[in-house]
Design a protein around this motif. Sequence first.
Motif, PDB file in Angstrom:
ATOM      1  N   MET A 131      -0.759   7.649   4.175  1.00 38.30           N
ATOM      2  CA  MET A 131       0.252   6.622   4.428  1.00 38.30           C
ATOM      3  C   MET A 131       1.330   7.098   5.403  1.00 38.30           C
ATOM      4  SD  MET A 131       0.602   4.862   0.649  1.00 38.30           S
ATOM      5  CE  MET A 131       1.606   3.522   1.281  1.00 38.30           C
ATOM      6  N   ASN A 132       0.989   8.098   6.188  1.00 36.50           N
ATOM      7  CA  ASN A 132       1.899   8.591   7.230  1.00 36.50           C
ATOM      8  C   ASN A 132       3.268   8.949   6.656  1.00 36.50           C
ATOM      9  OD1 ASN A 132       2.499   9.366   9.873  1.00 36.50           O
ATOM     10  ND2 ASN A 132       3.330   7.362  10.394  1.00 36.50           N
ATOM     11  N   ASN A 133       3.239   9.739   5.593  1.00 34.63           N
ATOM     12  CA  ASN A 133       4.482  10.209   4.987  1.00 34.63           C
ATOM     13  C   ASN A 133       5.020  11.420   5.731  1.00 34.63           C
ATOM     14  OD1 ASN A 133       3.047   8.792   2.615  1.00 34.63           O
ATOM     15  ND2 ASN A 133       5.104   9.181   1.812  1.00 34.63           N
ATOM     16  N   ASN A 134       6.334  11.578   5.673  1.00 29.74           N
ATOM     17  CA  ASN A 134       6.968  12.790   6.157  1.00 29.74           C
ATOM     18  C   ASN A 134       7.302  13.698   4.972  1.00 29.74           C
ATOM     19  OD1 ASN A 134       7.044  11.872   8.853  1.00 29.74           O
ATOM     20  ND2 ASN A 134       8.960  10.767   8.462  1.00 29.74           N
ATOM     21  N   HIS A 166       9.147   8.138   6.244  1.00 28.98           N
ATOM     22  CA  HIS A 166       8.040   7.747   7.117  1.00 28.98           C
ATOM     23  C   HIS A 166       8.610   7.583   8.530  1.00 28.98           C
ATOM     24  CE1 HIS A 166       5.482   6.470   3.621  1.00 28.98           C
ATOM     25  NE2 HIS A 166       6.665   6.146   3.114  1.00 28.98           N
ATOM     26  N   GLY A 167       7.822   7.891   9.531  1.00 27.18           N
ATOM     27  CA  GLY A 167       8.184   7.566  10.898  1.00 27.18           C
ATOM     28  C   GLY A 167       9.195   8.496  11.533  1.00 27.18           C
ATOM     29  N   ALA A 169       3.920  15.527   9.029  1.00 25.30           N
ATOM     30  CA  ALA A 169       3.353  14.211   8.714  1.00 25.30           C
ATOM     31  C   ALA A 169       2.037  14.403   7.970  1.00 25.30           C
ATOM     32  CB  ALA A 169       3.135  13.409   9.979  1.00 25.30           C
ATOM     33  N   ASP A 220       2.997   7.729  -3.199  1.00 23.65           N
ATOM     34  CA  ASP A 220       2.733   8.300  -1.871  1.00 23.65           C
ATOM     35  C   ASP A 220       3.707   9.425  -1.523  1.00 23.65           C
ATOM     36  OD1 ASP A 220       4.605   6.011  -1.657  1.00 23.65           O
ATOM     37  OD2 ASP A 220       4.652   6.496   0.477  1.00 23.65           O
ATOM     38  N   HIS A 221       4.763   9.616  -2.313  1.00 25.36           N
ATOM     39  CA  HIS A 221       5.717  10.695  -2.057  1.00 25.36           C
ATOM     40  C   HIS A 221       5.509  11.915  -2.949  1.00 25.36           C
ATOM     41  CE1 HIS A 221       8.437   8.675   0.853  1.00 25.36           C
ATOM     42  NE2 HIS A 221       7.784   7.633   0.368  1.00 25.36           N
ATOM     43  N   ASP A 267      12.740   6.774   1.212  1.00 24.12           N
ATOM     44  CA  ASP A 267      12.469   5.405   1.658  1.00 24.12           C
ATOM     45  C   ASP A 267      13.698   4.506   1.538  1.00 24.12           C
ATOM     46  OD1 ASP A 267       9.909   6.128   2.228  1.00 24.12           O
ATOM     47  OD2 ASP A 267       8.950   4.895   0.689  1.00 24.12           O
TER      48      ASP A 267
END
Length: 217
Positions: free
Chosen positions: A31-34, A196-197, A27, A77-78, A154
């Motif tokens: 923006m809390n990306n994986n 994300h998440g 993480a 963000d990726h 996403d």
Amino acid sequence: MTYHGAVKVGGTPDVRELPLLMITKIAVGPMNNNAYLLRCRRTDAQLLIDAAADPETLLESVGDRLDLVVTTHRHHDHWGALHEVVRATGARTAAGRIDADGIDVPTDVLLDDGDRITFGDVTLTVRHLVGHTPGAIVLLYDDPKGHPHLFTGDCLFPGGIGNTWGDPHAFRSLFHDVESKLFSPLPDETWVYPGHGDDTTLGTERPHLREWFDRGW
């Protein structure tokens, strides 16, 4: 230790050990990306999915070798750390053909639906899904010794498909592609690694497809 896929920015990455493949989920902020580092267990060839942010954290996991960075879609963000990761490692870059012009780092490999990416003994299949962006891709690893693994960017999350910003045409397109290219051909055991998440499985989400379609997001 058992893989759980629940990671947080600044926390410890989670590692899943498959017979042929190691998957490290990281993480990164803001923006809390994986990001997912995939390593072939026999050859140590490595592939990174989404150099999203925080190049120092990503490079700490990568180590000395990185063969390819695949960007799932054009949203910044990726790929915010892509330039730094490529400069540090010399890795090649890949992205969906239609989204590549929206990524501010040159793309070496343009990917289309059905293409295959091989690193070491591991092969990923590309699926092009239209709706979140025009050229978003997801990556399928069909483990020959287990169930499939799906890296969805996403396009698919626990609880629904990706954001289509209230555009009914984009929603219908993404829903159709998710249903026909992911849910229809793949079994319930397919593990989903989103951009994300937390993770999920197709079996967990499948009963809710009609609900998602009816609500329109």
